[in-house]
Write a protein that holds these residues in place. Structure first.
Motif, mmCIF file in Angstrom:
data_model
loop_
_atom_site.group_PDB
_atom_site.id
_atom_site.type_symbol
_atom_site.label_atom_id
_atom_site.label_comp_id
_atom_site.label_asym_id
_atom_site.label_seq_id
_atom_site.Cartn_x
_atom_site.Cartn_y
_atom_site.Cartn_z
ATOM 1 N N ARG A 33 0.472 -1.522 0.201
ATOM 2 C CA ARG A 33 0.111 -0.069 -0.010
ATOM 3 C C ARG A 33 0.551 0.977 -0.419
ATOM 4 N N THR A 34 0.605 2.092 -0.928
ATOM 5 C CA THR A 34 1.462 3.229 -0.783
ATOM 6 C C THR A 34 0.574 4.523 -0.538
ATOM 7 N N ARG A 35 1.353 5.882 -0.225
ATOM 8 C CA ARG A 35 0.275 6.757 0.511
ATOM 9 C C ARG A 35 -0.320 7.378 -0.485
ATOM 10 N N PRO A 36 -0.744 8.401 -0.290
ATOM 11 C CA PRO A 36 -1.046 9.242 -1.199
ATOM 12 C C PRO A 36 -0.265 10.667 -1.418
ATOM 13 N N SER A 37 -0.471 11.025 -2.584
ATOM 14 C CA SER A 37 0.818 12.012 -2.271
ATOM 15 C C SER A 37 0.127 13.545 -2.120
ATOM 16 N N ILE A 38 1.267 14.524 -1.807
ATOM 17 C CA ILE A 38 0.129 15.362 -1.202
ATOM 18 C C ILE A 38 0.483 16.636 -2.237
ATOM 19 N N ALA A 39 -1.115 17.509 -2.477
ATOM 20 C CA ALA A 39 -0.380 18.349 -3.409
ATOM 21 C C ALA A 39 -0.092 19.120 -2.842
ATOM 22 N N ARG A 40 1.256 20.855 -3.180
ATOM 23 C CA ARG A 40 0.940 21.335 -2.012
ATOM 24 C C ARG A 40 0.522 23.362 -3.612
ATOM 25 N N PRO A 41 0.026 24.165 -3.003
ATOM 26 C CA PRO A 41 -0.228 24.837 -3.916
ATOM 27 C C PRO A 41 1.243 25.586 -4.628
ATOM 28 N N ALA A 42 1.540 26.148 -6.105
ATOM 29 C CA ALA A 42 2.144 26.702 -6.423
ATOM 30 C C ALA A 42 2.816 27.907 -5.800
ATOM 31 N N GLY A 43 4.611 27.871 -5.513
ATOM 32 C CA GLY A 43 5.022 28.767 -4.985
ATOM 33 C C GLY A 43 5.236 28.327 -3.592
ATOM 34 N N ARG A 44 4.545 27.298 -2.824
ATOM 35 C CA ARG A 44 4.455 26.909 -1.509
ATOM 36 C C ARG A 44 5.420 25.754 -1.153
ATOM 37 N N HIS A 45 6.639 26.572 -0.128
ATOM 38 C CA HIS A 45 7.759 25.555 0.183
ATOM 39 C C HIS A 45 7.266 25.490 2.143
ATOM 40 N N ILE A 46 7.312 24.499 1.773
ATOM 41 C CA ILE A 46 7.558 23.279 3.352
ATOM 42 C C ILE A 46 8.919 24.618 3.901
ATOM 43 N N ARG A 47 9.252 24.700 4.735
ATOM 44 C CA ARG A 47 10.264 25.521 5.417
ATOM 45 C C ARG A 47 10.795 23.987 6.737
ATOM 46 N N SER A 48 12.077 23.375 6.335
ATOM 47 C CA SER A 48 12.406 23.052 7.005
ATOM 48 C C SER A 48 13.172 23.345 8.172
ATOM 49 N N THR A 49 13.572 22.865 9.182
ATOM 50 C CA THR A 49 13.844 23.816 10.574
ATOM 51 C C THR A 49 15.082 23.951 10.749
ATOM 52 N N ALA A 50 15.564 24.597 11.098
ATOM 53 C CA ALA A 50 17.209 25.094 10.928
ATOM 54 C C ALA A 50 18.160 24.219 11.757
ATOM 55 N N ASP A 51 18.907 23.998 11.345
ATOM 56 C CA ASP A 51 20.088 23.089 12.588
ATOM 57 C C ASP A 51 20.854 24.454 13.958
ATOM 58 N N ARG A 52 21.348 25.143 13.183
ATOM 59 C CA ARG A 52 22.092 25.932 14.085
ATOM 60 C C ARG A 52 21.327 27.283 13.407
ATOM 61 N N VAL A 53 21.507 28.693 14.511
ATOM 62 C CA VAL A 53 21.320 29.818 14.295
ATOM 63 C C VAL A 53 22.349 31.051 14.957
ATOM 64 N N VAL A 54 22.752 31.496 14.185
ATOM 65 C CA VAL A 54 24.708 32.958 15.118
ATOM 66 C C VAL A 54 23.471 33.589 15.358
ATOM 67 N N LEU A 55 23.257 33.910 16.616
ATOM 68 C CA LEU A 55 22.736 35.838 16.367
ATOM 69 C C LEU A 55 24.033 36.779 16.868
ATOM 70 N N SER A 56 23.884 37.433 17.035
ATOM 71 C CA SER A 56 24.696 39.014 17.664
ATOM 72 C C SER A 56 24.475 40.033 18.676
ATOM 73 N N TYR A 57 25.103 40.207 19.691
ATOM 74 C CA TYR A 57 24.141 40.729 20.125
ATOM 75 C C TYR A 57 25.780 42.263 20.355
ATOM 76 N N PRO A 58 25.190 43.821 20.630
ATOM 77 C CA PRO A 58 26.253 44.813 20.457
ATOM 78 C C PRO A 58 27.762 44.735 21.260
#
Length: 119
Positions: A2-27
């Motif tokens: 059995r296969t899963r049905p594919s999920i249609a995405r509206p044109a121009g929409r992207h699934i965001r993925s989670t950031a592994d690392r974010v570097v912030l700066s402070y003054p």
């Protein structure tokens, strides 16, 4: 099989993925007390929960605490680097760099007679 049905995405929409690392700066002129506040594990966890996304150049004005006389310290954190996706998640690592001073006044003496920038 059995296969899963594919999920249609509206044109121009992207699934965001989670950031592994974010570097912030402070003054550079953020006080030792202010640095202690933003670098605490609890503050990093707060950012992961309250910020949905991170993009290079974003500036987040963040409240980091209240001085002894009730004056608040807000710190401009700037996103310098994002590794992986753009979405903040529970496992996103947060690191800090120091950038140029910006005239930030803070610390435990923020409202004292000596003023915040005097030693």
């Amino acid at each position: 099989m059995r296969t899963r049905p594919s999920i249609a995405r509206p044109a121009g929409r992207h699934i965001r993925s989670t950031a592994d690392r974010v570097v912030l700066s402070y003054p550079a002129d953020l006080s030792e007390w202010g640095r202690f506040q933003v670098e605490k594990p609890s503050f990093r966890a707060f950012l992961r929960k309250t910020r949905e996304t991170a993009a290079i150049g974003d500036v987040w004005e963040e409240f980091v605490g209240v001085g002894c006389c009730g004056n608040t310290l807000d710190v401009p954190l700037r996103v310098e680097r994002v590794d992986g996706g753009s979405e903040m998640g529970a496992d996103t690592e947060i690191d800090y760099d120091v950038r140029e001073a910006c005239g930030l006044e803070g610390g435990w003496r923020v409202q004292s007679a000596d003023g915040p920038t005097r030693n």
